[in-house]
Design a protein around this motif. Structure first.
Motif, mmCIF file in Angstrom:
data_model
loop_
_atom_site.group_PDB
_atom_site.id
_atom_site.type_symbol
_atom_site.label_atom_id
_atom_site.label_comp_id
_atom_site.label_asym_id
_atom_site.label_seq_id
_atom_site.Cartn_x
_atom_site.Cartn_y
_atom_site.Cartn_z
ATOM 1 N N GLU A 106 0.890 -1.213 0.066
ATOM 2 C CA GLU A 106 -0.075 -0.068 0.026
ATOM 3 C C GLU A 106 0.789 1.324 -0.165
ATOM 4 O O GLU A 106 0.440 2.115 -0.352
ATOM 5 C CB GLU A 106 -0.795 0.063 1.199
ATOM 6 C CG GLU A 106 -1.815 -1.050 1.248
ATOM 7 C CD GLU A 106 -2.982 -0.810 0.086
ATOM 8 O OE1 GLU A 106 -3.496 0.004 -0.215
ATOM 9 O OE2 GLU A 106 -3.325 -2.156 -0.399
ATOM 10 N N VAL A 107 2.140 1.265 0.646
ATOM 11 C CA VAL A 107 2.731 2.470 0.958
ATOM 12 C C VAL A 107 4.181 2.489 0.242
ATOM 13 O O VAL A 107 4.661 3.781 -0.508
ATOM 14 C CB VAL A 107 3.068 2.668 2.258
ATOM 15 C CG1 VAL A 107 1.599 3.043 2.932
ATOM 16 C CG2 VAL A 107 3.802 2.208 3.073
ATOM 17 N N LYS A 110 5.189 4.995 -2.926
ATOM 18 C CA LYS A 110 4.484 6.291 -3.035
ATOM 19 C C LYS A 110 4.980 7.364 -2.295
ATOM 20 O O LYS A 110 5.593 7.272 -1.444
ATOM 21 C CB LYS A 110 3.138 6.209 -2.530
ATOM 22 C CG LYS A 110 2.253 4.728 -3.120
ATOM 23 C CD LYS A 110 0.932 4.427 -2.578
ATOM 24 C CE LYS A 110 0.121 3.480 -3.474
ATOM 25 N NZ LYS A 110 -1.090 3.151 -2.877
ATOM 26 N N LEU A 115 -0.096 9.260 0.907
ATOM 27 C CA LEU A 115 -0.582 8.061 1.672
ATOM 28 C C LEU A 115 -1.715 8.419 2.398
ATOM 29 O O LEU A 115 -1.947 9.492 2.931
ATOM 30 C CB LEU A 115 0.544 7.594 2.693
ATOM 31 C CG LEU A 115 1.981 7.297 2.357
ATOM 32 C CD1 LEU A 115 2.874 6.754 3.287
ATOM 33 C CD2 LEU A 115 1.760 6.118 1.054
ATOM 34 N N VAL A 117 -3.962 5.514 4.195
ATOM 35 C CA VAL A 117 -4.296 4.285 4.447
ATOM 36 C C VAL A 117 -5.398 4.131 5.131
ATOM 37 O O VAL A 117 -5.758 4.763 6.246
ATOM 38 C CB VAL A 117 -2.937 3.568 5.323
ATOM 39 C CG1 VAL A 117 -3.409 2.468 5.937
ATOM 40 C CG2 VAL A 117 -1.603 3.782 4.615
ATOM 41 N N LEU A 134 2.098 8.110 11.217
ATOM 42 C CA LEU A 134 2.685 8.578 9.862
ATOM 43 C C LEU A 134 2.651 10.085 10.141
ATOM 44 O O LEU A 134 3.510 10.778 9.654
ATOM 45 C CB LEU A 134 1.655 8.464 8.917
ATOM 46 C CG LEU A 134 1.929 8.781 7.481
ATOM 47 C CD1 LEU A 134 3.136 8.181 7.038
ATOM 48 C CD2 LEU A 134 0.711 8.548 6.512
#
Length: 156
Positions: A106-107, A110, A115, A117, A134
């Motif tokens: 997912e990260v 990127k 991001l 999430v 984060l």
């Protein structure tokens, strides 16, 4: 009736102009007063290259769970991620494991500011702790960039 209609229209236009005027003032005032948001979401925010670790917590129906997030950044892009959980509830152990197994997809690759999430591999609550960590990582990376005077300077 035409005079009444014209008066209502004029009042509505004045109200709309007032709202626009005040909204323009509010934007400048909020920035001067110290915006409570911890990090700029500007996609051009300068982040120092390096590896950053922060803790995050989230509420489950039974407990408050904690995770540790480590991100490696290069040119504002996530090049590596590690999440370590310490679940107290058995169900949290399962969901944290699913999240940990799926977060890299997912990260990694990127931009940090892109991001967002939400749910990873069926785990949605763990995302709250990840996003909390984060925010702290972004703060630290911005401070490191400012301290170094150059977002491309590597930190350890």
């Amino acid at each position: 009736m035409n005079a009444h209609h014209a008066a209502r229209t004029g009042t509505a236009l004045l109200g709309a102009a007032g709202v626009l005027l005040l909204s323009g003032c509010a934007g400048g005032g909020a920035a001067d007063a110290g915006d409570p948001s911890p990090v700029s979401t500007d996609a051009t925010a300068p982040y120092a290259d390096g590896t950053y670790t922060a803790e995050g917590a989230y509420q489950t129906p039974e407990t408050v769970e904690n995770i540790s997030v480590t991100l490696t950044l290069s040119d504002d892009v996530v090049t590596d991620v590690e999440v370590v959980g310490d679940p107290t509830a058995p169900e949290s152990r399962r969901y944290q494991g699913q999240f940990i197994d799926g977060i890299a997809a997912e990260v990694v690759g990127k931009k940090l500011d892109e991001l967002d999430v939400d749910r990873v591999a069926g785990s949605s609550l763990t995302s709250g702790g990840f996003n909390q960590a984060l925010v702290r990582i972004k703060e630290e990376a911005v401070i490191s960039a400012a301290d170094n005077g150059d977002a491309d300077t590597e930190t350890e």
